[in-house]
Design a protein around this motif. Structure first.
Motif, short mmCIF file in Angstrom:
data_model
loop_
_atom_site.label_atom_id
_atom_site.label_comp_id
_atom_site.label_asym_id
_atom_site.label_seq_id
_atom_site.Cartn_x
_atom_site.Cartn_y
_atom_site.Cartn_z
N SER A 8 5.20 -28.04 45.56
CA SER A 8 4.66 -27.86 43.45
C SER A 8 5.40 -27.47 42.56
N TRP A 9 5.39 -28.61 41.89
CA TRP A 9 6.17 -27.95 41.01
C TRP A 9 6.18 -28.22 39.48
N THR A 10 6.50 -27.58 38.21
CA THR A 10 6.64 -28.22 36.99
C THR A 10 7.42 -28.78 36.59
N GLU A 11 7.24 -29.68 35.55
CA GLU A 11 8.29 -29.81 34.74
C GLU A 11 8.54 -29.59 33.75
N ILE A 12 9.36 -29.09 32.54
CA ILE A 12 9.24 -28.58 31.19
C ILE A 12 10.10 -29.88 30.18
N ASN A 13 9.28 -30.10 29.40
CA ASN A 13 10.15 -31.13 28.34
C ASN A 13 10.85 -30.08 27.51
N TYR A 14 11.37 -29.16 27.02
CA TYR A 14 12.23 -28.45 26.76
C TYR A 14 13.11 -28.89 25.58
N SER A 15 13.01 -30.09 25.29
CA SER A 15 13.26 -30.93 23.90
C SER A 15 12.37 -31.41 22.73
N ALA A 16 11.25 -31.48 23.75
CA ALA A 16 9.59 -31.66 22.68
C ALA A 16 9.23 -30.01 22.07
N ILE A 17 10.01 -29.21 22.01
CA ILE A 17 10.41 -26.81 21.34
C ILE A 17 10.94 -27.64 20.56
N ALA A 18 11.56 -28.96 20.05
CA ALA A 18 12.09 -29.05 18.23
C ALA A 18 11.23 -29.33 17.62
N PRO A 251 2.97 -31.39 23.97
CA PRO A 251 3.03 -30.22 25.23
C PRO A 251 4.08 -30.69 25.75
N ILE A 252 4.74 -29.46 25.93
CA ILE A 252 6.25 -29.78 26.72
C ILE A 252 6.23 -29.29 28.39
N LEU A 253 4.38 -28.73 29.27
CA LEU A 253 4.23 -29.06 30.85
C LEU A 253 3.26 -30.15 31.14
N SER A 254 4.41 -30.66 31.96
CA SER A 254 3.79 -31.43 33.09
C SER A 254 4.26 -30.56 34.70
N TRP A 255 2.02 -30.59 35.38
CA TRP A 255 2.48 -30.22 37.05
C TRP A 255 2.24 -31.09 37.70
N GLU A 306 -10.29 -33.37 38.36
CA GLU A 306 -9.62 -34.44 39.13
C GLU A 306 -7.92 -34.11 38.01
N VAL A 307 -7.65 -34.43 39.17
CA VAL A 307 -5.51 -35.19 39.39
C VAL A 307 -5.81 -36.18 39.08
N LEU A 308 -4.79 -36.90 39.03
CA LEU A 308 -4.09 -38.39 38.90
C LEU A 308 -3.35 -38.29 39.51
N VAL A 309 -3.96 -39.83 41.08
CA VAL A 309 -3.69 -39.94 42.10
C VAL A 309 -3.22 -41.90 41.48
N HIS A 310 -2.02 -42.21 41.57
CA HIS A 310 -1.87 -43.21 40.61
C HIS A 310 -2.09 -44.19 40.13
N ILE A 343 -1.10 -33.38 37.99
CA ILE A 343 -2.05 -31.71 38.22
C ILE A 343 -2.43 -31.42 36.83
N VAL A 344 -1.00 -31.64 35.49
CA VAL A 344 -0.59 -32.23 34.44
C VAL A 344 -0.03 -32.48 34.14
N GLY A 345 -0.47 -33.31 33.34
CA GLY A 345 0.20 -34.02 32.84
C GLY A 345 -0.36 -35.77 32.89
N GLN A 346 0.84 -36.81 32.70
CA GLN A 346 0.09 -38.25 32.02
C GLN A 346 1.00 -39.33 33.46
N GLN A 347 0.17 -39.95 33.81
CA GLN A 347 0.58 -40.87 34.44
C GLN A 347 -0.18 -42.20 34.73
N GLY A 348 0.73 -43.49 34.02
CA GLY A 348 -0.13 -44.85 33.75
C GLY A 348 -0.90 -44.69 32.53
N ASP A 349 -2.08 -45.44 32.10
CA ASP A 349 -2.66 -45.07 30.91
C ASP A 349 -3.54 -43.34 30.91
#
Length: 383
Positions: A8-18, A251-255, A306-310, A343-349
């Motif tokens: 399990s991991w998070t990805e941080i979009n640090y470039s969106a902070i600006a 939002p800068i965090l996805s999980w 709910e979470v996103l799968v495919h 768990i947190v974020g976007q997948q498809g639409d």
């Protein structure tokens, strides 16, 4: 295409902070921003966030404790740092050695700090905390008790250089008439303190009172600094709380987590500890590698989270375990081991938000984000 990095991991979009910083600046005018990076920047990575904020021109950071301040210094942060909480006397030496500013939680505390500063023949930089209604720390200045003489005394203590003054809002997130009147009166009390200091020939220094909702709902108060936390991370404490302004935050965090197993269970079979989920039909179940030790609260079990799968929303079923949980993927084709779950974020639409977890756990996004465990890697999102 996402790649799997860990269980399990998070990805941080640090470039969106600006972008988020610019949105805050639109609200507060000429007021400068003190970036609040306490609690590992609410789980987003304190040093990394501070570096990005410094690149955006932020020259002051707020933390909760001396160890958090030292982490920033060790991470190469040279800008000013204010400890918003308590520093034990045995750690006063760090304030001098690392040039860290300390908030004065009480007059008695300020006297201890003054005595230490004199004993080492040095000067400690401080901000005076005024309690206008939070009733947590600071010198009380409220209608029932206005301890102005104590504030004067703090400013005059030898060995201390009081360079700022601040207070805190407890209900700036509430737009009800009673809460708005309370917050507005806090602003009046704070301004009264600053004016009385000036009339006594004392410079109040840098003035700051707005927390995140203070920024969103009271905007440009003409202060020297404001103190956003979650805002530069692109979220508020609660998505459903109405606010006066309409910022365009990102939002800068996805999980994410991996699927470790996919299997069918029969009608009538149960899932996980306590057997609180019973299949009403044959059900395809995916086990995913995230649990309450990672920060996915057990309390959200069997609440329809709910979470996103495919790219499809799938409910978590049964009790969340320490390291794993189970998801109903009956309506998703071709699910297999190794697939990535959002768990947190976007997948498809489709999109799932941190607020959905907070709402199911009867909490706020501040707590939910802080609860993401240190064993969950924080990875920089690749452009």
């Amino acid at each position: 295409m996402l790649e799997s990095y860990s269980r399990s991991w998070t990805e941080i979009n640090y470039s969106a902070i600006a972008h988020n910083v610019k949105e805050i600046q639109k609200l507060v005018g000429k007021t400068k921003i003190m970036g609040i990076v306490k609690a590992n920047a609410y789980g987003h990575g304190d040093v990394e966030c501070a570096r990005v904020l410094a690149d955006c021109g932020i020259d002051f950071f707020g933390v909760s404790s001396v160890d958090e301040a030292l982490r920033l210094r060790q991470g190469g942060i040279r800008e000013s740092i204010l400890i918003l909480g308590y520093t034990p006397p045995e750690h006063f030496h760090y304030l001098v050695e690392k040039q860290i500013t300390q908030s004065l939680v009480s007059l008695e505390y300020a006297k201890k700090l003054s005595a230490y500063a004199q004993s080492v023949q040095n000067c400690i930089h401080c901000h005076c905390k005024v309690d206008t209604g939070m009733n947590r720390t600071g010198i009380i200045y409220q209608d029932q008790e206005k301890n102005m003489e104590a504030i004067f005394e703090e400013y005059r203590l030898p060995g201390l250089k009081v360079e700022g003054i601040f207070s805190h809002f407890p209900v700036s997130d509430d737009l009800g008439s009673e809460s708005k009147a309370f917050t507005q009166h806090q602003i009046e009390l704070f301004q009264e303190v600053c004016n009385r200091l000036k009339s006594e020939g004392l410079d109040p220094g840098l003035r700051h009172i707005q927390n995140s909702y203070g920024i969103l709902n009271y905007q440009d108060l003409g202060m020297d600094y404001c103190r956003p936390g979650l805002l530069y991370m692109g979220v508020t404490s609660d998505d459903e709380i109405p606010i006066v302004s309409q910022p365009d935050f990102i939002p800068i965090l996805s999980w994410y987590a991996n699927i470790s197993l996919v299997k069918w269970i029969h009608k009538g079979q149960t899932v996980s500890y306590g057997r609180h989920f019973t299949a009403i039909k044959d059900t395809k179940v995916a086990t995913i590698s995230v649990g309450y030790a990672d920060g996915l609260h057990r309390i959200v079990s069997n609440q329809g989270l709910e979470v996103l799968v495919h790219g499809k929303r799938c409910p978590i079923i049964g009790n969340i375990c320490m390291d794993q949980c189970m998801v109903d993927v009956t309506n998703v084709a071709d699910v297999q081991e190794g697939d990535i779950v959002v768990i947190v974020g976007q997948q498809g639409d489709q999109k799932v938000t941190i607020d959905e977890i907070s709402r199911k756990s009867h909490s706020i996004n501040n707590e939910t984000l802080c609860a993401i465990s240190s064993r969950v890697p924080r990875l920089r999102k690749r452009d």
